[in-house]
Motif scaffolding. Structure first.
Motif, PDB file in Angstrom:
ATOM      1  N   ARG A   1      14.140  -1.608  16.048  1.00  0.00           N
ATOM      2  CA  ARG A   1      14.997  -3.106  17.112  1.00  0.00           C
ATOM      3  C   ARG A   1      13.603  -3.547  17.508  1.00  0.00           C
ATOM      4  O   ARG A   1      13.711  -4.882  17.489  1.00  0.00           O
ATOM      5  CB  ARG A   1      15.122  -2.285  18.236  1.00  0.00           C
ATOM      6  N   GLY A   2      12.770  -3.262  18.070  1.00  0.00           N
ATOM      7  CA  GLY A   2      11.532  -3.048  18.291  1.00  0.00           C
ATOM      8  C   GLY A   2      10.544  -4.216  16.971  1.00  0.00           C
ATOM      9  O   GLY A   2      10.008  -5.359  17.121  1.00  0.00           O
ATOM     10  N   MET A   3      11.374  -4.110  15.811  1.00  0.00           N
ATOM     11  CA  MET A   3      10.430  -5.097  14.080  1.00  0.00           C
ATOM     12  C   MET A   3      11.298  -5.472  14.444  1.00  0.00           C
ATOM     13  O   MET A   3      11.209  -6.892  13.722  1.00  0.00           O
ATOM     14  CB  MET A   3      11.264  -3.431  13.013  1.00  0.00           C
ATOM     15  N   LEU A   4      12.976  -5.899  14.773  1.00  0.00           N
ATOM     16  CA  LEU A   4      13.633  -7.247  14.796  1.00  0.00           C
ATOM     17  C   LEU A   4      13.734  -8.151  15.535  1.00  0.00           C
ATOM     18  O   LEU A   4      13.030  -9.381  14.830  1.00  0.00           O
ATOM     19  CB  LEU A   4      15.573  -6.650  15.340  1.00  0.00           C
ATOM     20  N   ALA A   5      12.421  -7.822  16.648  1.00  0.00           N
ATOM     21  CA  ALA A   5      12.703  -9.073  17.572  1.00  0.00           C
ATOM     22  C   ALA A   5      10.556  -8.973  17.219  1.00  0.00           C
ATOM     23  O   ALA A   5      10.653 -10.717  17.316  1.00  0.00           O
ATOM     24  CB  ALA A   5      11.465  -8.657  18.892  1.00  0.00           C
TER      25      ALA A   5
END
Lengths: 284, 211, 270
Positions: free
Chosen positions: C237-241
């Motif tokens: 999820r952090g990677m998406l941001a």
């Protein structure tokens, strides 16, 4: 200082004797390569420092960032704004970069004292603060203006990385220094400080031994000293022969390392081509 | 004068002796050397704890002086409030999990620090916008490399080309690493010569400016 | 009111882009890099019951990035049956490390003192690393909670780095360098890094020279590791941001160059 050289020679001689004889566990044979490399390096530094410094002055190539130091302080004086100098969050007093930075601070403090320009020095380390206070105080006294020294301007702000970054950012925003020196060991706070300095249009001269932060400084600052230039800077600014001699020693060692790398490459290439395992004396 | 001289000479002698001892013990695995190393390291930690007192004292003194002069009063008051309250909470309730000190740490200090850290993302954006210009051929090469790295480090890089991460890794492992190694060697040699100057006593800035 | 400058608009743009992306729930596929794979393979290949030191060398500020990285490594190591000893070389990482170890150990009902132990913080990281090379018990006579070292079954089997398979430094700064320069160089302990993205290139030379055994980096590393252990920990999820922020920066760079060339054509320079 010849005593130091004498002690070094005696210690080296005995170290070699011990390592060769392998005296009852005193010497760790795994460290022999490191020992040899260390002794060679130390010998070169001592040689250049004690025997070469008496000769002709060493020439150090022009470093643009250092040429700009005087202009930066002059600009601050003309604009009646302070100069801000900070050594970064990553270093402590035992770090050689911090010591090199102190030498540059000493030179800059002399100039700010001479021009009657305020010098603000926030730091994250109480020991660095104590040493910097002495360095600045002595520089002010050396140029004949001890009364212009303000102890509270050389201050410890916070040991926490981003506490320090926030404090220095706050100082930059409130004091609006005309020139900012970011010289020392920086970590993630580097771009935060440099961009804030950029936003108030300060002239920024940066230098660090943190390779990753160099790219940030190059983008956001006017001048950047890359790695070893920080060490050479103090000799360049002060003209101190012993510091310049050690710059010369670094160059000699660099040539030796380059030669060593070439020999090692040829050695391992021959090994790979001939498929015969050769001695790995050079691996450590 | 004698006092001043002793004041300089004694630290220089201590520095020389300990510099030499720490250098020598590195090459030894004898129990005596190991014990000596351990003892020096223990003292190092103890001395460090005392240096913090210097910082605490000057921080307090500086802020009180500045507040009395009316400079940056709100900021300094907030600073002093934190400076006084955190040790008090620690002294009264301790610093283990689920204490008021840790509540303050997790809900005040940590978010504030994360906020300052997060500024980095914004500054990267503004610095990239301003700084990455293809002013010359080397600058254009640098720019292209940066774009490749950015794409490869996100998970959208693969959409453009399967080989993109490989190209980025190649840039990272060869040209970039070669440059960094050269810089690191220079830094290492600079550190070595500076340390030696300190140990043998020709570098005295750490004593407070006596060159 | 002060007029907004170009940089303020870039800040605002980034805020909008990241916020919108965080609200979306997109799952992006990704390939595991060789770096993360090496780290995974090393932990996977260790014999069950191997002792690992996990050093939480970070501050609270980097928690959003450090947390998924640490969770992935801890979950994997615990799942493989390894014994973990937690330490911290930065005061701020101490409680965070303790919480993360406890959380991941509790997920598998592991016992404190037998399967893992937490020793906490020691000041002066170089001195602490060197001292542990001689004796961990002398460096940490008591664990984080104040119990004597010798009270725990796990700790009784560990005297110094000789009894440890490797040190995994979870770091947001250059502390891993000290593990390499003092722990690895002086005592020969294997050092692995689980570091923030900004620090990855710092450690590349050490990784290439073999002084650092393996490394995973940043949210991408965490997301890849989560894929390998098949367990979500917030990295993806952090990677998406992060990916959206990267795209935004690319857009800004392109835009900056267009502005530069247009103004140069008009004779304005830059």
């Amino acid at each position: 200082m010849s005593t130091a050289v004498l002690i070094f020679c005696t210690v080296s001689y005995h170290l070699i004797l011990i390592s060769v004889a392998g005296y009852s566990g005193w010497f760790n044979p795994d460290t022999v390569a490191t020992l040899v490399a260390s002794l060679i390096s130390i010998a070169i530094v001592l040689f250049t420092t004690f025997y070469k410094r008496g000769g002709a002055a060493f020439k150090v190539r022009e470093i643009a960032g250092l040429r700009a130091v005087e202009d930066a302080i002059g600009r601050a004086t003309e604009m009646a704004r302070p100069v801000l100098y900070t050594p970064g969050w990553g270093g402590d007093i035992q770090r050689p970069t911090t010591i090199a930075s102190m030498n540059i601070l000493s030179h800059i403090a002399e100039k700010t004292a001479d021009y009657d320009c305020r010098l603000v020095y926030p730091t994250h380390d109480p020991v660095i603060m104590a040493v910097a206070q002495e360095v600045v105080k002595e520089s002010y006294a050396r140029v004949g203006f001890p009364d212009r020294y303000r102890a509270e301007d050389v201050a410890y702000v916070s040991s926490s990385q981003f506490g320090y970054a926030a404090a220095v950012d706050g100082l930059i925003t409130r004091l609006q220094p005309a020139s900012i020196f970011l010289l020392g060991t920086f970590e993630a706070e580097s771009l935060i400080l440099a961009e804030t300095g950029n936003s108030i249009n300060a002239i920024q001269i940066a230098g660090t031994d943190s390779t990753i932060q160099l790219s940030f400084f190059i983008v956001a600052c006017d001048y950047t000293l890359i790695g070893e230039e920080v060490f050479a800077a103090s000799g360049y600014l002060s003209g101190d022969k012993s510091i310049l001699a050690s710059v010369k020693a670094q160059d000699i060692m660099k040539v030796l390392i380059a030669l060593f790398v070439v020999v090692a490459v040829i050695w391992s290439t021959i090994e790979a081509i001939s498929n015969v395992p050769l001695s790995e004396w050079w691996v450590f | 004068m004698v006092g001043v001289l002793m004041g300089r000479r004694l630290p220089l002698a201590v520095c020389f002796v300990f510099g030499l001892v720490m250098f020598l013990q590195y090459f030894s695995e004898h129990p005596v050397a190991i014990n000596l190393n351990q003892t020096i390291l223990d003292y190092w930690q103890i001395v460090f704890a005392f240096t913090l007192i210097v910082g605490i004292f000057t921080y307090f003194k500086n802020n009180v002086t500045q507040i009395s002069r009316g400079s940056d009063r709100p900021f300094r008051l907030v600073g002093l409030a934190g400076f006084v309250s955190m040790p008090l909470l620690a002294l009264i309730w301790g610093i283990k999990a689920d204490t008021p000190f840790m509540w303050m740490f997790e809900n005040v200090q940590a978010p504030m620090q994360s906020t300052v850290f997060a500024l980095l993302a914004f500054f990267v954006a503004s610095a990239s916008f301003r700084g990455f210009r293809a002013r010359s051929l080397p600058a254009a090469v640098l720019l292209l490399s940066a774009l490749l790295m950015l794409l490869s480090r996100s998970n959208i890089g693969g959409f453009f080309s399967e080989g993109l991460p490989e190209i980025a890794n190649w840039i990272r492992d060869y040209p970039s690493m070669a440059a960094r190694r050269a810089i690191l060697i220079g830094i290492g040699l600079g550190s070595l010569t500076t340390s030696l100057r300190v140990i043998i006593g020709i570098e005295r800035t750490w004593l407070g400016g006596d060159k | 009111m002060k007029r907004l400058e170009a940089r303020h608009w870039t800040f605002l743009g980034l805020f909008v882009v990241v916020t919108i992306t965080m609200l979306l729930n997109i799952k992006l596929e990704m390939k595991v890099s060789p770096y993360t794979q090496d780290m995974y393979t090393y932990i996977e290949s260790l014999p069950e019951g191997s002792v690992l030191i996990i050093s939480f060398d970070h501050e609270a500020s980097s928690l959003p990035e450090i947390r998924p990285i640490a969770l992935a490594v801890l979950r994997h190591a615990f799942k493989k049956g390894h014994k973990l000893i937690g330490v911290s070389l930065l005061a701020e990482g101490t409680l965070i490390g303790y919480r993360l170890m406890r959380q991941t150990a509790d997920e598998l009902d592991l016992e404190y003192g037998r399967d893992y132990a937490y020793l906490g913080f020691r000041p002066q990281y170089i001195a602490a690393i060197l001292a542990m090379g001689e004796s961990i018990q002398q460096t940490y006579p008591r664990d984080y909670l104040g119990a004597p070292y010798e009270q725990f079954e796990l700790l009784n089997t560990v005297e110094n780095y000789n009894d440890v398979a490797a040190v995994i430094s979870i770091a947001d700064g250059s502390l891993t360098t000290h593990w390499i320069e003092y722990g690895q160089a002086r005592y020969g302990v294997k050092v692995l890094g689980a570091v923030t993205a900004a620090m990855v290139t710092t450690y590349d030379p050490y990784l290439a020279s073999g002084q650092m055994y393996a490394m995973m980096g940043g949210l991408r590393g965490a997301a890849e590791y989560e894929k390998l252990i098949e367990r979500d920990g917030g990295g993806a999820r952090g990677m998406l941001a992060q990916s959206s922020a990267h795209l935004y920066v690319i857009l800004l760079v392109v835009l900056g160059n267009i502005v530069y060339f247009v103004s140069r054509k008009q004779g304005g320079g830059s």
